[in-house]
Write a protein that holds these residues in place. Structure first.
Motif, short mmCIF file in Angstrom:
data_model
loop_
_atom_site.label_atom_id
_atom_site.label_comp_id
_atom_site.label_asym_id
_atom_site.label_seq_id
_atom_site.Cartn_x
_atom_site.Cartn_y
_atom_site.Cartn_z
N SER A 31 40.76 43.85 49.46
CA SER A 31 39.89 43.66 48.28
C SER A 31 38.63 42.90 48.66
O SER A 31 37.53 43.23 48.19
CB SER A 31 40.65 42.91 47.18
OG SER A 31 41.69 43.70 46.65
N LEU A 61 36.80 43.23 42.35
CA LEU A 61 37.51 43.18 43.63
C LEU A 61 37.49 41.76 44.21
O LEU A 61 38.49 41.29 44.75
CB LEU A 61 36.88 44.15 44.63
CG LEU A 61 37.16 45.63 44.41
CD1 LEU A 61 36.37 46.47 45.40
CD2 LEU A 61 38.66 45.93 44.55
N GLY A 65 40.90 41.00 42.53
CA GLY A 65 41.59 41.54 43.69
C GLY A 65 41.84 40.52 44.77
O GLY A 65 42.98 40.35 45.23
N THR A 69 44.82 37.59 43.98
CA THR A 69 45.95 37.83 44.89
C THR A 69 46.27 36.59 45.71
O THR A 69 47.43 36.18 45.82
CB THR A 69 45.63 39.01 45.83
OG1 THR A 69 45.44 40.19 45.06
CG2 THR A 69 46.76 39.24 46.83
N GLY A 92 47.03 42.95 44.04
CA GLY A 92 46.45 43.59 45.22
C GLY A 92 46.57 45.10 45.18
O GLY A 92 45.63 45.82 45.56
N SER A 95 44.08 46.68 42.69
CA SER A 95 42.73 46.70 43.26
C SER A 95 42.60 47.79 44.31
O SER A 95 41.59 48.49 44.38
CB SER A 95 42.41 45.33 43.87
OG SER A 95 42.48 44.32 42.88
N VAL A 111 46.61 45.65 37.57
CA VAL A 111 45.99 44.32 37.63
C VAL A 111 46.46 43.48 36.44
O VAL A 111 46.79 42.29 36.60
CB VAL A 111 44.45 44.44 37.65
CG1 VAL A 111 43.80 43.08 37.43
CG2 VAL A 111 43.99 45.03 38.98
N SER A 148 41.57 40.01 32.81
CA SER A 148 41.98 41.36 33.22
C SER A 148 42.14 42.29 32.02
O SER A 148 41.82 43.48 32.10
CB SER A 148 43.28 41.29 34.02
OG SER A 148 44.35 40.75 33.25
#
Length: 385
Positions: A31, A61, A65, A69, A92, A95, A111, A148
């Motif tokens: 990402s 990202l 992401g 993560t 992860g 993404s 996500v 998100s």
């Protein structure tokens, strides 16, 4: 015939868990690298992969992401339950699906599920400790979930206040956790108060951008001032080695958080690309990545299961990051595209250089020298950093 092994639901062993964590860290790294590719495209320059999709996904990202993560992976390690690894895994994977061109709804749904799993992990940690510090971190996780979900409904610029507060609350909580002794008994009450105010202002900024963003900006400045005054950076700046590196990274990050907040106070809802750029990258690059560089030798060993010793070469990406941010900020203030582009390229190089130096530091680390590689390895000094 070979004997048939009976089914067992026993949890994976330490080696298997370490490999899973490393795989998840690599997933977050994908990402990050694809997000950096998108960053260069948004600068209007050549990039290894030319894709409008990656340019549009740059922000999500980098924040959902990569940061989502890595942060959820570190918290999953803290709760020490294999099921908690679902949070970074889903963030992860979602993404990655978006990067590979899967339906947008699928990637965003994964996500959201990862962010929801992260909230459950934090609630589990809070139920275990009932600590105000963990409660603040849990609110940060809720903001990641809200961000998100809003990504499904709104454009990326509209959800920036929520993602900014997610990062600010998470990092401020991390600093209060690592430096409770030096920050004193007022650290946690101050953190809780700021966290509540930041969360309310984030919601207000989404609903009423003009006044809400000014209040949020003022609270970011206040948070930066608190960390600058009470955190260990000012005391460790006169030391050597990792401690000085850590101090410089901490102090510089607070400067960029204050600059981003001040921009919001002055400009309110950004009316130009340059003011928006200064806010977003002041928080997520100048503040966020400087803090990542400061924390990496302290935090990442718990995730990797291997030491990440401090090396003097780590000064190179840190210096490049803040040099690039300086050029970028000058370009924003002066309206100079050339300075803005130059600063953007330097910050991308800084992040990539840090990834390379950190990776080489892990690979070349001598396990027998882990305890002396840097001062943050002992529990008592971890608290001080």
């Amino acid at each position: 015939m070979p004997p048939v092994r009976p089914f067992t639901d026993s949890p994976p062993g330490p080696t298997a868990l370490r490999r899973i964590r490393v795989a998840l860290l690599i997933l977050g790294g994908i990402s990050l690298t694809t997000g950096l590719n998108g960053a260069v495209l948004r600068l209007g320059l050549w990039a290894p992969v030319v894709s409008d999709r990656l340019a549009d996904l740059h922000g999500p990202l980098m924040v959902l992401g990569f940061l989502g993560t890595v942060i959820s992976l570190e918290r999953a390690q803290a709760i020490r339950r294999p099921l908690a690894l679902l949070a970074p895994g889903l963030l992860g994977t979602g993404s990655l699906m978006l990067v590979l061109g899967a339906p947008s709804a699928l990637g965003k749904l994964l996500v959201i599920e990862g962010a929801a799993a992260f909230v459950l992990v934090m609630l589990g940690l809070w139920r275990r400790t009932r600590a105000d510090l963990v409660a603040a971190q849990t609110l940060g996780a809720f903001l990641l979930l809200i961000g998100s979900v809003l990504w499904w409904l709104l454009n990326v610029p509209d959800l920036i206040p929520v993602l900014v507060v997610f990062l600010v609350v998470t990092i401020a909580s991390e600093r209060a956790e690592l430096a409770q002794i030096s920050m004193g008994g007022r650290a946690v009450p101050t953190l809780v108060t700021l966290t509540f105010a930041l969360c309310v202002s984030a919601v207000a900024a989404v609903l009423w951008p003009e006044p809400g963003l000014r209040v949020l900006g003022a609270l970011c400045v206040l948070t930066a001032a608190w960390l600058f005054r009470d955190d260990v950076g000012r005391r460790m700046i006169r030391t050597e080695g990792f401690r000085r590196f850590n101090a410089v990274a901490l102090l510089a990050s607070n400067v960029w958080l204050a600059a981003a907040g001040l921009t919001w106070v002055i400009a309110g809802a950004p009316q130009s690309t340059y003011s928006y750029d200064l806010v977003v990258h002041g928080v997520f690059l100048g503040f966020g990545f400087s803090m990542i560089m400061a924390h990496a030798p302290t935090i990442f060993p718990a995730v990797l299961g291997r030491a990440l010793p401090y090396r003097p070469v780590m000064w190179v990406p840190l210096a490049l990051l803040h040099l690039g941010m300086t050029y970028r900020a000058m370009g924003d203030v002066l309206g100079s595209q050339h300075l803005w582009q130059a600063g953007g390229v330097v910050t991308v190089v800084a992040v990539m250089t840090f990834l390379i130096t950190a990776g080489l530091s892990v690979v070349t680390a001598n396990r027998g020298a882990d305890s002396t590689a840097h001062p943050a390895q002992s529990s008592s000094e971890r608290t001080e950093s």
